[in-house]
Design a protein around this motif. Structure first.
Motif, PDB file in Angstrom:
ATOM      1  N   ILE A 312      -5.769   4.191   2.833  1.00 48.32           N
ATOM      2  CA  ILE A 312      -7.086   4.342   3.464  1.00 48.32           C
ATOM      3  C   ILE A 312      -7.636   5.757   3.330  1.00 48.32           C
ATOM      4  CG2 ILE A 312      -6.617   2.490   5.101  1.00 48.32           C
ATOM      5  CD1 ILE A 312      -6.207   4.549   7.278  1.00 48.32           C
ATOM      6  N   SER A 313      -6.867   6.643   2.700  1.00 43.56           N
ATOM      7  CA  SER A 313      -7.313   8.022   2.528  1.00 43.56           C
ATOM      8  C   SER A 313      -8.095   8.232   1.236  1.00 43.56           C
ATOM      9  CB  SER A 313      -6.112   8.981   2.565  1.00 43.56           C
ATOM     10  OG  SER A 313      -5.278   8.774   1.437  1.00 43.56           O
ATOM     11  N   HIS A 314      -8.270   7.139   0.435  1.00 39.38           N
ATOM     12  CA  HIS A 314      -9.017   7.249  -0.821  1.00 39.38           C
ATOM     13  C   HIS A 314      -9.642   5.897  -1.152  1.00 39.38           C
ATOM     14  CE1 HIS A 314      -5.849   5.027  -2.937  1.00 39.38           C
ATOM     15  NE2 HIS A 314      -4.964   5.811  -2.324  1.00 39.38           N
ATOM     16  N   TYR A 315     -10.510   5.866  -2.129  1.00 37.58           N
ATOM     17  CA  TYR A 315     -11.105   4.614  -2.578  1.00 37.58           C
ATOM     18  C   TYR A 315     -10.066   3.772  -3.307  1.00 37.58           C
ATOM     19  CZ  TYR A 315     -15.952   5.944  -1.589  1.00 37.58           C
ATOM     20  OH  TYR A 315     -17.120   6.278  -0.971  1.00 37.58           O
ATOM     21  N   GLY A 316     -10.178   2.454  -3.144  1.00 34.55           N
ATOM     22  CA  GLY A 316      -9.339   1.539  -3.902  1.00 34.55           C
ATOM     23  C   GLY A 316      -8.092   1.120  -3.161  1.00 34.55           C
ATOM     24  N   ALA A 317      -7.504   0.021  -3.632  1.00 37.67           N
ATOM     25  CA  ALA A 317      -6.357  -0.576  -2.951  1.00 37.67           C
ATOM     26  C   ALA A 317      -5.051  -0.407  -3.710  1.00 37.67           C
ATOM     27  CB  ALA A 317      -6.626  -2.063  -2.712  1.00 37.67           C
ATOM     28  N   ARG A 318      -5.013   0.542  -4.618  1.00 34.42           N
ATOM     29  CA  ARG A 318      -3.773   0.868  -5.307  1.00 34.42           C
ATOM     30  C   ARG A 318      -3.388   2.314  -4.993  1.00 34.42           C
ATOM     31  NH1 ARG A 318      -2.754  -3.070  -9.442  1.00 34.42           N
ATOM     32  NH2 ARG A 318      -3.518  -5.007  -8.504  1.00 34.42           N
ATOM     33  N   PRO A 319      -2.118   2.592  -4.706  1.00 38.74           N
ATOM     34  CA  PRO A 319      -1.707   3.940  -4.295  1.00 38.74           C
ATOM     35  C   PRO A 319      -2.010   5.000  -5.352  1.00 38.74           C
ATOM     36  CG  PRO A 319       0.030   2.331  -3.874  1.00 38.74           C
ATOM     37  CD  PRO A 319      -0.993   1.635  -4.706  1.00 38.74           C
ATOM     38  N   GLU A 320      -2.388   6.182  -4.887  1.00 39.50           N
ATOM     39  CA  GLU A 320      -2.638   7.309  -5.782  1.00 39.50           C
ATOM     40  C   GLU A 320      -1.642   8.441  -5.558  1.00 39.50           C
ATOM     41  OE1 GLU A 320      -6.724   8.453  -5.356  1.00 39.50           O
ATOM     42  OE2 GLU A 320      -7.479   6.595  -6.265  1.00 39.50           O
ATOM     43  N   THR A 321      -0.859   8.348  -4.496  1.00 41.69           N
ATOM     44  CA  THR A 321       0.181   9.329  -4.192  1.00 41.69           C
ATOM     45  C   THR A 321       1.534   8.625  -4.250  1.00 41.69           C
ATOM     46  OG1 THR A 321      -1.344  10.474  -2.711  1.00 41.69           O
ATOM     47  CG2 THR A 321       0.976  11.036  -2.496  1.00 41.69           C
ATOM     48  N   ASP A 322       2.579   9.355  -4.615  1.00 44.01           N
ATOM     49  CA  ASP A 322       3.922   8.796  -4.724  1.00 44.01           C
ATOM     50  C   ASP A 322       4.399   8.298  -3.359  1.00 44.01           C
ATOM     51  OD1 ASP A 322       6.574   8.177  -5.099  1.00 44.01           O
ATOM     52  OD2 ASP A 322       7.061  10.007  -6.199  1.00 44.01           O
ATOM     53  N   LEU A 323       4.368   6.980  -3.159  1.00 49.97           N
ATOM     54  CA  LEU A 323       4.773   6.416  -1.874  1.00 49.97           C
ATOM     55  C   LEU A 323       6.239   6.696  -1.570  1.00 49.97           C
ATOM     56  CD1 LEU A 323       3.031   2.904  -1.802  1.00 49.97           C
ATOM     57  CD2 LEU A 323       2.267   5.049  -0.761  1.00 49.97           C
ATOM     58  N   ARG A 324       7.064   6.691  -2.589  1.00 48.58           N
ATOM     59  CA  ARG A 324       8.484   6.927  -2.353  1.00 48.58           C
ATOM     60  C   ARG A 324       8.707   8.324  -1.760  1.00 48.58           C
ATOM     61  NH1 ARG A 324      13.070   5.196  -6.680  1.00 48.58           N
ATOM     62  NH2 ARG A 324      11.503   3.595  -6.951  1.00 48.58           N
ATOM     63  N   ALA A 325       7.952   9.298  -2.264  1.00 49.42           N
ATOM     64  CA  ALA A 325       8.060  10.658  -1.737  1.00 49.42           C
ATOM     65  C   ALA A 325       7.547  10.732  -0.305  1.00 49.42           C
ATOM     66  CB  ALA A 325       7.303  11.623  -2.621  1.00 49.42           C
ATOM     67  N   LEU A 326       6.454  10.027  -0.027  1.00 48.22           N
ATOM     68  CA  LEU A 326       5.907  10.012   1.337  1.00 48.22           C
ATOM     69  C   LEU A 326       6.894   9.403   2.323  1.00 48.22           C
ATOM     70  CD1 LEU A 326       2.203   8.910   0.692  1.00 48.22           C
ATOM     71  CD2 LEU A 326       3.041  11.207   1.193  1.00 48.22           C
TER      72      LEU A 326
END
Length: 332
Positions: A312-326
């Motif tokens: 929800i922090s960016h446009y679109g429904a595909r991740p843009e940041t490394d979820l594993r790292a988060l």
């Protein structure tokens, strides 16, 4: 029982999202209810697309979005959905395979084009979705490979796809195969209108014991239970499903195991909400990836909250940041 080679196999809409910013005046002009999703036909899709502002195209679909997030978190994933032999179909196939998700359903003739979702994003991050299902609504039973279903630990069904008759039959066949193989079946009910259109079907799936994991948001839970009180609705549905997971937006999420044990997680902090498209999809991604890793329910909920906050922090429904790292930063 043979050990699964996939963690999650999802059956869902193969569609491409077209996102553009909007304002309340345009929504009113087009007769839309802000924050809602509606199905549209081909002529409406063409006219609305022509009236939208500049935007961008990214592969979407609720279940496919979930797989994209789960795959980023290390889950082994496969997808069953229908595209057409056209440009958007090629975009979808390329994107999902690039995520490392197994997908080999043949494209159908382009006389009925690949589905698309025209998403108008308001300044407050709410999204108003207009979905033309196109080829997605013609997923045949023959596309369901029994060996593929049997190979997955969890079969994930997208509620949106329950509406058209052909893919509904495909999902019903997949449920029978998964249950016979001793695999788990998860259902995301997707939207209130899906529940209202197929309330008896969804209730029957839950009460027959066909669903092991049920995903819903607060409004969807109330519609499924046909109640106005959240706690009463939670108790009612939780009695019939081994694991109920309900998202509550800014109020976090709750999971109920076997109708009794409750786990609650707060929403992760977000600096600015840009676009809520896919928040529920990515919550499911984090939760199911946690399940695949054998994590405790509380940690699975946290993984879902982390993934939803990212989306929800960016446009679109595909991740843009490394979820594993988060997730690693959050849970260690």
């Amino acid at each position: 029982m043979t050990a699964p080679t996939l963690d999650i196999l999802a059956i869902g809409n193969a569609i491409v999202d077209v996102l553009a910013a909007t304002d309340d005046a345009f929504l009113a002009q087009e007769g839309m209810t802000k924050g809602q999703m509606q199905l549209i036909d081909a002529p409406r899709a063409q006219s609305l697309y022509a009236g939208m502002g500049a935007g961008r195209e990214v592969s979407g679909g609720s279940a496919a979005n979930t797989l994209a997030g789960a795959a980023m978190l290390g889950a082994r994933c496969g997808f069953v959905g229908q595209v057409a032999d056209d440009q958007l179909g090629e975009v979808f196939v390329h994107d999902i395979r690039a995520q490392g998700i197994a997908f080999d359903i043949p494209a159908r003739d382009a006389a009925i084009p690949t589905g698309r979702c025209l998403i108008l994003v308001s300044a407050d991050g709410q999204r108003t979705m207009n979905t033309y299902l196109g080829a997605a609504q013609f997923l045949p039973v023959a596309a369901v490979d029994p060996a593929l279903v049997e190979s997955a630990a969890v079969l994930l069904l997208e509620g949106y796809l329950w509406d058209p008759a052909e893919p509904r039959a495909a999902m019903q066949a997949a449920i029978r195969i998964a249950r016979a193989a001793g695999r788990k079946v998860a259902l995301g009910v997707s939207a209130v209108f899906c529940i209202l259109n197929h309330h008896a079907d969804f209730v029957a799936l839950v009460e027959r014991g066909d669903i092991d994991i049920l995903f819903a948001n607060e409004e969807e839970l109330l519609a499924l239970a046909a109640l106005d009180d959240f706690d009463a609705a939670l108790d009612k549905i939780a009695r019939s499903v081994p694991l109920l997971v309900v998202t509550r937006g800014a109020d976090g999420a709750i999971a109920v195991e076997n109708g009794a044990t409750r786990h609650v997680v707060a929403a992760e902090p977000v600096t600015r909400i840009v676009d809520t498209t896919g928040a529920g999809d990515l919550f499911s991604a984090g939760f199911l990836a946690g399940q695949a890793q054998g994590r405790a329910i509380a940690d699975c909920l946290t993984m879902g909250a982390v993934a939803a906050a990212e989306i929800i922090s960016h446009y679109g429904a595909r991740p843009e940041t490394d979820l594993r790292a988060l997730v690693a930063n959050r849970l260690g």
